[in-house]
Design a protein around this motif. Structure first.
Motif, PDB file in Angstrom:
ATOM      1  N   ILE A 189      61.607 -51.265  33.260  1.00  0.00           N
ATOM      2  CA  ILE A 189      62.948 -51.344  32.694  1.00  0.00           C
ATOM      3  C   ILE A 189      62.899 -51.147  31.182  1.00  0.00           C
ATOM      4  O   ILE A 189      63.724 -50.434  30.600  1.00  0.00           O
ATOM      5  N   THR A 199      68.133 -46.577  40.373  1.00  0.00           N
ATOM      6  CA  THR A 199      67.492 -47.862  40.634  1.00  0.00           C
ATOM      7  C   THR A 199      65.990 -47.797  40.388  1.00  0.00           C
ATOM      8  O   THR A 199      65.322 -46.836  40.764  1.00  0.00           O
ATOM      9  N   ILE A 200      65.453 -48.841  39.761  1.00  0.00           N
ATOM     10  CA  ILE A 200      64.012 -48.980  39.551  1.00  0.00           C
ATOM     11  C   ILE A 200      63.417 -49.642  40.786  1.00  0.00           C
ATOM     12  O   ILE A 200      63.891 -50.675  41.238  1.00  0.00           O
ATOM     13  N   GLN A 251      72.985 -52.265  36.964  1.00  0.00           N
ATOM     14  CA  GLN A 251      72.727 -50.829  36.870  1.00  0.00           C
ATOM     15  C   GLN A 251      71.458 -50.437  37.620  1.00  0.00           C
ATOM     16  O   GLN A 251      71.414 -49.430  38.324  1.00  0.00           O
ATOM     17  N   TYR A 252      70.415 -51.257  37.465  1.00  0.00           N
ATOM     18  CA  TYR A 252      69.128 -50.936  38.078  1.00  0.00           C
ATOM     19  C   TYR A 252      68.932 -51.609  39.435  1.00  0.00           C
ATOM     20  O   TYR A 252      67.920 -51.381  40.095  1.00  0.00           O
TER      21      TYR A 252
END
Length: 225
Positions: free
Chosen positions: A14, A4-5, A41-42
């Protein structure tokens, strides 16, 4: 893909993370994905993901498909040869103009930093450490171009080099051992620039050009497609 960002500059983070995935070959050419897939996804909202994908499309790394989202751009052997030629024309032109107009002011550039990048790039190339080389190589050329003081040249050259790496990485990985195969002239080029030897720098650049064309022949599919 990475986890994760969490940092605040989501759009740029990203975009950088996805560019690294493409460069490393973990997002291979032709791979399709959607904004929703990347956002999940992030663990972020769709807006910064959509913005990041638009940025990467503008950089020529992704193709937008109205019905299927985005696809990693597929570069061909012909594309690679043209990129190599464009890079040679650009860099030779810059150094020729430097030779005519006199050396640029390098006082504002951290030459020790550029040397470190050159040395690290050379080591990685000689030992065949592809992932390490890509990172150092891109930073080396960016810092070297900063000496010339032309941001347009810097940005354009980085775009070309990123595209070249995206094309090269999958077939290079398929070769296995890469020690001695990759161009390792970074330090020679830096030292020529440092001493103001434009003719010497042009010789190194010509060597890089020939090496890249030879690599293109090695990496081209056996059927010539």
């Amino acid at each position: 893909m990475p986890g994760t960002i969490t940092r605040s500059t989501l759009r740029q983070q990203i975009a950088d993370a996805l560019r690294d995935e493409v460069l490393a070959g973990r997002l291979p050419a032709g791979r399709n994905f959607t904004v929703k897939e990347i956002a999940e996804q992030y663990g972020v909202s769709a807006t910064p993901v959509r913005e990041a994908l638009v940025d990467l499309s503008a950089q020529g790394l992704l193709d937008s498909d109205q019905h299927r989202g985005y696809r990693v751009h597929e570069f061909t052997p012909a594309d690679f040869s043209r990129m190599v030629e464009a890079q040679a024309l650009l860099v030779r032109g810059v150094f020729r103009s430097q030779a005519v107009g006199g050396a640029h002011d390098v006082g504002r550039v951290d030459m020790k930093s550029v040397r470190r990048r050159a040395e690290a790039s050379r080591r990685a190339a000689l030992t065949g450490e592809l992932d390490v080389l890509i990172g150092y190589d891109l930073r080396f050329w960016r810092e070297l171009c900063d000496i010339l003081g032309n941001a347009y040249v810097t940005d354009f050259l980085e775009r070309i080099r990123v595209h070249c790496w995206v094309y090269c990485v999958p077939p290079l990985r398929a070769l296995g051992r890469l020690d001695g195969l990759l161009w390792a002239g970074h330090l020679d080029l830096f030292e020529a620039v440092e001493r103001g030897d434009c003719a010497g720098a042009l010789r190194v650049i010509d060597g890089h050009h020939e090496h890249a064309l030879d690599l293109a022949r090695r990496l081209a599919p056996s059927d010539g497609s």
